[in-house]
Enzyme design. Sequence first.
Site, PDB file in Angstrom:
ATOM      1  N   CYS A 136       0.816  -1.228   0.000  1.00 42.40           N
ATOM      2  CA  CYS A 136       0.000   0.000   0.000  1.00 42.40           C
ATOM      3  C   CYS A 136       0.844   1.271   0.000  1.00 42.40           C
ATOM      4  CB  CYS A 136      -0.956  -0.010   1.189  1.00 42.40           C
ATOM      5  SG  CYS A 136      -2.021  -1.463   1.198  1.00 42.40           S
TER       6      CYS A 136
ATOM      7  N   HIS B 124      -8.921   3.972  -1.363  1.00 42.11           N
ATOM      8  CA  HIS B 124      -7.569   3.420  -1.285  1.00 42.11           C
ATOM      9  C   HIS B 124      -7.261   2.551  -2.510  1.00 42.11           C
ATOM     10  CE1 HIS B 124      -3.888   1.846   0.159  1.00 42.11           C
ATOM     11  NE2 HIS B 124      -4.330   0.860   0.905  1.00 42.11           N
TER      12      HIS B 124
END
Length: 383
Positions: free
Chosen positions: A83, A332
């Site tokens: 991420c 995200h």
Amino acid sequence: MRKVCVIGAASTKYGRFDLTARELLSDACSAALKDSRVDPKRIDGNFIGNAFSIAEKQGHLGPLVMTTLGIPEAPAYTIETACASGGSAFREAYVNIAGGFADVMLASGVERVSQLDTITATSYFAYGSDYTYEGGNGCSFPGLYAAMARTYFQKFGATEEDLAAIAVKNHENGALNPKAHIQKRITVEDVMKSMMVASPLKLYDACPFSDGAAAVVLATEEVAKQLGVEPVYVMGSARAGSIAALHERADMASIPSTTIAGEKAMKQAKVTPKDVNLLEVHDCFTIAEAMALEDLGFLKRGEGAKAAAQGITRRDGRIPTNASGGLKAKGHPVGATGIGQIVELREQLLGKAGARQVKNARVALAHNVGATGGSCAVHVLGV
Ligand SMILES: CC(C)(COP(=O)(O)OP(=O)(O)OC[C@H]1O[C@@H](n2cnc3c(N)ncnc32)[C@H](O)[C@@H]1OP(=O)(O)O)[C@@H](O)C(=O)NCCC(=O)NCCS
């Protein structure tokens, strides 16, 4: 080292789209180039944050995107640090320019996962954990962050309502962001009643699975002056790591790589938390925002969870945090997230953030985490 600035930035809306990663990324890069006014032929390369394009049966996104941009000769590199891929891509572009190896670079990121059902997406994401001990034994990211939340609760006496207030704040900010995946205000009660994902974390404590892309153009100060664009300076840049598996760490209520990267980036920028006017932190789950504020030194241990309820982290509070809506509401799209934070902070620093503008924004910090902190990138920007 040479001074480096961000001279152009753009992002797609985050959400669920029929467009491929290649199309989303091309759109964002093309818009960022236009925003910078630079001739695409001057681009020395593109660092692309991306973790899951293989799920679309397409690896090696770089040459595809550079071809679409009309500059197939310029090298492109996929950067994968889970991420934190976007923040890491930004760091690599920065290093190349600061070190004199390039004058103008793209740093970009993209993800498209909405074609996957929830279980498949959760499995793909879990490949970013220590799969032998964590993902492979059923401990997906909601489970890992739930373990961190339980540890935090035990240490500091925080509550599920404290975390809910973080979600409420970030949804309120996201509702003002036309690019956000979820533009919906919620209440603490909504959070408390929402579906349990991994106790104590519920639906509204979690970021969604998002598609999206973001891109920025970085250049030397001289190039910015030549083009006559308003520069946003990269004042500090750092990457750090932590032990990959959560169970091997001394403390599960903090992320060491955040502290290390934060200290390094702020030292380079010659600032302390008191000088930073706003932050975008990696709130993949509400507990992550609480830990980030403490690990970065903005709040003392145990204060992070209560900061939203106390108004400290609101847009008009002492430490405005995630004015974009954060990962929680803005969304995200893994590889794009860290670049999207820079896009947001540039808009804020240039006073172009519209309804979610933070007043007197001169110095800003972006914090992007990979997995449970095995990777972290922190950047300090300023005008
Ligand atoms: C929380 C989660 C399990 C929900 O997934 P889901 O149950 O499949 O949800 P769906 O996609 O079916 O969506 C159901 C509804 O909830 C909404 N929703 C989904 N996830 C949401 C979230 N995180 N926050 C708020 N709303 C959300 C959807 O928009 C949809 O609303 P609608 O019915 O009005 O269209 C999933 O979003 C998740 O796992 N998030 C974490 C991702 C992650 O781990 N990222 C890596 C972090 S390190």
